[in-house]
Design a protein around this motif. Sequence first.
Motif, short mmCIF file in Angstrom:
data_model
loop_
_atom_site.label_atom_id
_atom_site.label_comp_id
_atom_site.label_asym_id
_atom_site.label_seq_id
_atom_site.Cartn_x
_atom_site.Cartn_y
_atom_site.Cartn_z
N VAL A 12 -37.98 -33.67 -7.21
CA VAL A 12 -39.23 -33.17 -6.63
C VAL A 12 -38.91 -32.40 -5.35
N VAL A 13 -39.36 -31.15 -5.28
CA VAL A 13 -39.07 -30.29 -4.13
C VAL A 13 -40.39 -29.82 -3.53
N ASP A 14 -40.68 -30.23 -2.31
CA ASP A 14 -41.91 -29.83 -1.63
C ASP A 14 -41.75 -30.10 -0.14
N ASP A 15 -42.23 -29.19 0.70
CA ASP A 15 -42.09 -29.39 2.14
C ASP A 15 -43.10 -30.38 2.69
N ASP A 16 -44.08 -30.77 1.90
CA ASP A 16 -45.09 -31.75 2.31
C ASP A 16 -44.65 -33.13 1.84
N ALA A 17 -44.34 -34.01 2.79
CA ALA A 17 -43.85 -35.35 2.44
C ALA A 17 -44.87 -36.13 1.62
N LEU A 18 -46.15 -35.94 1.90
CA LEU A 18 -47.18 -36.66 1.15
C LEU A 18 -47.23 -36.20 -0.30
N VAL A 19 -47.06 -34.90 -0.52
CA VAL A 19 -47.05 -34.37 -1.89
C VAL A 19 -45.84 -34.91 -2.64
N ARG A 20 -44.68 -34.90 -1.98
CA ARG A 20 -43.47 -35.43 -2.62
C ARG A 20 -43.67 -36.90 -3.01
N ALA A 21 -44.22 -37.67 -2.07
CA ALA A 21 -44.42 -39.09 -2.33
C ALA A 21 -45.40 -39.31 -3.48
N GLY A 22 -46.47 -38.53 -3.48
CA GLY A 22 -47.47 -38.67 -4.54
C GLY A 22 -46.91 -38.35 -5.91
N LEU A 23 -46.17 -37.23 -6.00
CA LEU A 23 -45.57 -36.86 -7.28
C LEU A 23 -44.54 -37.88 -7.73
N SER A 24 -43.74 -38.35 -6.78
CA SER A 24 -42.70 -39.31 -7.13
C SER A 24 -43.30 -40.62 -7.63
N MET A 25 -44.31 -41.12 -6.94
CA MET A 25 -44.95 -42.36 -7.35
C MET A 25 -45.59 -42.22 -8.72
N MET A 26 -46.24 -41.08 -8.94
CA MET A 26 -46.92 -40.86 -10.20
C MET A 26 -45.94 -40.78 -11.37
N LEU A 27 -44.87 -40.02 -11.20
CA LEU A 27 -43.91 -39.82 -12.28
C LEU A 27 -43.03 -41.04 -12.52
N ASP A 28 -42.66 -41.72 -11.43
CA ASP A 28 -41.80 -42.90 -11.58
C ASP A 28 -42.49 -44.03 -12.33
N GLY A 29 -43.81 -43.97 -12.41
CA GLY A 29 -44.53 -45.01 -13.13
C GLY A 29 -44.67 -44.70 -14.61
N ILE A 30 -44.12 -43.59 -15.07
CA ILE A 30 -44.25 -43.18 -16.46
C ILE A 30 -43.01 -43.59 -17.24
N HIS A 31 -43.20 -44.21 -18.38
CA HIS A 31 -42.08 -44.61 -19.22
C HIS A 31 -41.30 -43.37 -19.68
N GLY A 32 -39.99 -43.42 -19.55
CA GLY A 32 -39.15 -42.33 -20.01
C GLY A 32 -38.92 -41.24 -18.99
N ILE A 33 -39.44 -41.40 -17.76
CA ILE A 33 -39.24 -40.43 -16.70
C ILE A 33 -38.77 -41.16 -15.44
N ALA A 34 -37.79 -40.59 -14.76
CA ALA A 34 -37.30 -41.18 -13.51
C ALA A 34 -37.14 -40.08 -12.47
N VAL A 35 -37.75 -40.26 -11.30
CA VAL A 35 -37.55 -39.34 -10.19
C VAL A 35 -36.23 -39.74 -9.52
N VAL A 36 -35.24 -38.84 -9.61
CA VAL A 36 -33.90 -39.19 -9.13
C VAL A 36 -33.62 -38.66 -7.73
N GLY A 37 -34.49 -37.80 -7.20
CA GLY A 37 -34.26 -37.28 -5.87
C GLY A 37 -35.40 -36.42 -5.39
N GLU A 38 -35.37 -36.12 -4.10
CA GLU A 38 -36.38 -35.25 -3.48
C GLU A 38 -35.68 -34.27 -2.56
N ALA A 39 -36.33 -33.13 -2.32
CA ALA A 39 -35.85 -32.15 -1.36
C ALA A 39 -37.06 -31.59 -0.63
#
Length: 220
Positions: A12-39
């Motif tokens: 996940v790449v975004d300069d807004d920390a809240l957006v990064r956190a939101g996307l990461s939390m949403m995707l990490d809760g999905i079976h078969g998908i893992a957020v492995v890093g942020e930038a």
Amino acid sequence: MAGVNRPLRVLVVDDDALVRAGLSMMLDGIHGIAVVGEAADGDEVLAAADAHAPDVVLMDLRMPRVDGITATRRLRSRRNPPEVIMLTTFDTDENIVYALRAGASGFLLKDTPPAQIVEAVRKVAAGDPILSPRITRRLMDRTATQAGAYQRARAALATLSPRENEVVLAVAHGRANAEIAAELFMSVATVKAHVSNVLGKLGLDNRTQIALLAHDAGLT
């Protein structure tokens, strides 16, 4: 691309920390998908990709140091690059086209429902490009508009004589009357007459409009 025994790896790449956190939390809760890093910016993308080997990168368009389009171009120029989905609040035609030319496999607006973002991640990882319905419509409208302008310009130029079309092309290339006269072996007065005839036949007001018409017709 993810193998059968491991989840899709997402960066996940975004300069807004809240957006990064939101996307990461949403995707990490999905079976078969893992957020492995942020930038946090485009200048961090290559290092993050090396460190985390993502299958898909969710890329913000607007970032302060290196924008998403530049980062995507750099990433996609490498061997075996991940797929990129551009996420943005800015859906201008230029942004869409530039992102796709840079190698993005998807272009979604940030207000896209979470389920559609998840679907997009899975589709681009499988090799299927994805655009939000609103963006697809914009591209269709843009293409239709460009096609209509091309056809109208071509039809207009077809009403001119071959010599007048030569003058149109020279005007479109920024030639002055004296340069056109030397290039086409005619007098300056004859060039002026041809320009006047072109303006009159096509209902144009000035040389700039002649140049724009030539551009729409694909001559420049």
